[in-house]
Design a protein around this motif. Structure first.
Motif, PDB file in Angstrom:
ATOM      1  N   GLU A   4       0.802  -1.125  -0.047  1.00 30.63           N
ATOM      2  CA  GLU A   4      -0.101  -0.173   0.096  1.00 30.63           C
ATOM      3  C   GLU A   4       0.820   1.259   0.158  1.00 30.63           C
ATOM      4  O   GLU A   4       0.452   2.033  -0.546  1.00 30.63           O
ATOM      5  CB  GLU A   4      -0.936   0.028   1.092  1.00 30.63           C
ATOM      6  CG  GLU A   4      -1.835   1.167   1.289  1.00 30.63           C
ATOM      7  CD  GLU A   4      -2.844   1.020   2.379  1.00 30.63           C
ATOM      8  OE1 GLU A   4      -3.564   2.225   2.449  1.00 30.63           O
ATOM      9  OE2 GLU A   4      -3.119   0.081   2.977  1.00 30.63           O
ATOM     10  N   SER A   5       2.102   1.233   0.678  1.00 29.23           N
ATOM     11  CA  SER A   5       2.853   2.335   0.820  1.00 29.23           C
ATOM     12  C   SER A   5       3.346   2.737  -0.543  1.00 29.23           C
ATOM     13  O   SER A   5       3.602   3.938  -1.090  1.00 29.23           O
ATOM     14  CB  SER A   5       4.192   2.172   1.611  1.00 29.23           C
ATOM     15  OG  SER A   5       3.684   2.154   2.993  1.00 29.23           O
ATOM     16  N   ALA A   6       3.913   1.704  -1.545  1.00 33.23           N
ATOM     17  CA  ALA A   6       4.174   1.779  -2.848  1.00 33.23           C
ATOM     18  C   ALA A   6       3.314   2.323  -3.795  1.00 33.23           C
ATOM     19  O   ALA A   6       3.439   3.149  -4.554  1.00 33.23           O
ATOM     20  CB  ALA A   6       4.764   0.370  -3.341  1.00 33.23           C
ATOM     21  N   GLU A   7       1.851   1.765  -3.633  1.00 37.23           N
ATOM     22  CA  GLU A   7       0.585   2.267  -4.276  1.00 37.23           C
ATOM     23  C   GLU A   7       0.440   3.828  -3.826  1.00 37.23           C
ATOM     24  O   GLU A   7       0.032   4.389  -4.823  1.00 37.23           O
ATOM     25  CB  GLU A   7      -0.311   1.418  -3.885  1.00 37.23           C
ATOM     26  CG  GLU A   7      -0.401  -0.023  -4.593  1.00 37.23           C
ATOM     27  CD  GLU A   7      -1.492  -0.852  -3.994  1.00 37.23           C
ATOM     28  OE1 GLU A   7      -2.202  -0.385  -3.101  1.00 37.23           O
ATOM     29  OE2 GLU A   7      -1.614  -2.110  -4.455  1.00 37.23           O
ATOM     30  N   ASN A   8       0.646   4.134  -2.880  1.00 38.22           N
ATOM     31  CA  ASN A   8       0.281   5.621  -2.244  1.00 38.22           C
ATOM     32  C   ASN A   8       1.227   6.553  -3.027  1.00 38.22           C
ATOM     33  O   ASN A   8       1.196   7.599  -3.610  1.00 38.22           O
ATOM     34  CB  ASN A   8       0.553   5.844  -0.857  1.00 38.22           C
ATOM     35  CG  ASN A   8      -0.824   5.266  -0.260  1.00 38.22           C
ATOM     36  OD1 ASN A   8      -1.717   4.711  -0.790  1.00 38.22           O
ATOM     37  ND2 ASN A   8      -0.941   5.382   1.120  1.00 38.22           N
ATOM     38  N   LEU A   9       2.557   6.129  -2.830  1.00 38.52           N
ATOM     39  CA  LEU A   9       3.756   6.688  -3.884  1.00 38.52           C
ATOM     40  C   LEU A   9       3.505   7.094  -5.163  1.00 38.52           C
ATOM     41  O   LEU A   9       3.490   8.235  -5.664  1.00 38.52           O
ATOM     42  CB  LEU A   9       5.133   5.925  -3.486  1.00 38.52           C
ATOM     43  CG  LEU A   9       6.139   6.527  -4.271  1.00 38.52           C
ATOM     44  CD1 LEU A   9       6.640   7.959  -3.514  1.00 38.52           C
ATOM     45  CD2 LEU A   9       7.424   5.689  -3.895  1.00 38.52           C
TER      46      LEU A   9
END
Length: 156
Positions: free
Chosen positions: A79-84
């Motif tokens: 999810e962190s990568a998707e948000n980035l």
């Protein structure tokens, strides 16, 4: 004569979204750093800071900040990568946050692509043996690729 030292101040979007006038009270000579509010989301157990709200705030006020950290999802590297990706797709430059549990290859990739990487998974755990080992391994990787890191949630 040496350049004067500038004060760097970390402000959380979680607070700025509720008290936006706080930003106006910061002197222009301060180097401001925008924290995404991810820790507030994590500790409250709910989504206080959304990606859309963060993007809108960064578009409106982002130039006031020396750095803006990605709205990561603590403990969730995917999810962190998707948000980035979503934030960058919206045209907002942010410092990526490496989440504990993501692969060493992910950290190497971030360190090669970005001049600064936020390192998560440390807050409240700084004295533990496993955290010391984690930070040591992260810093070894960062040194090997010549990257710079900001350890999130670490202070005195």
């Amino acid at each position: 004569m040496a350049d004067p030292v500038k004060l760097s101040v970390l402000l959380s979007f979680a607070y700025l979204r509720r008290v936006p006038e706080l930003l106006e009270q910061c002197p222009p000579e301060w180097d401001l750093v925008l924290d995404s509010g991810a820790f507030t989301n994590f500790t409250s157990g709910r989504t206080v800071c959304t990606v859309d709200d963060y993007i809108a705030f960064c578009r409106a006020h982002g130039d006031r900040f020396e750095h803006r950290f990605n709205l990561d999802s603590i403990g969730n590297p995917v999810e962190s990568a998707e948000n980035l990706q979503r934030i960058e797709d919206a045209g907002v430059d942010v410092v990526p946050v490496f989440q504990r549990g993501a692969s060493a290859d992910r950290l190497r990739s971030l360190a090669k692509r970005y001049p600064l990487v936020g390192i998560g998974g440390i807050a409240g755990k700084s004295g533990r043996k496993d955290t010391i080992g984690y930070v040591d391994s992260v810093m070894r990787i960062m040194r090997s690729v010549g990257g710079s890191a900001h350890l999130l949630g670490v202070g005195i």
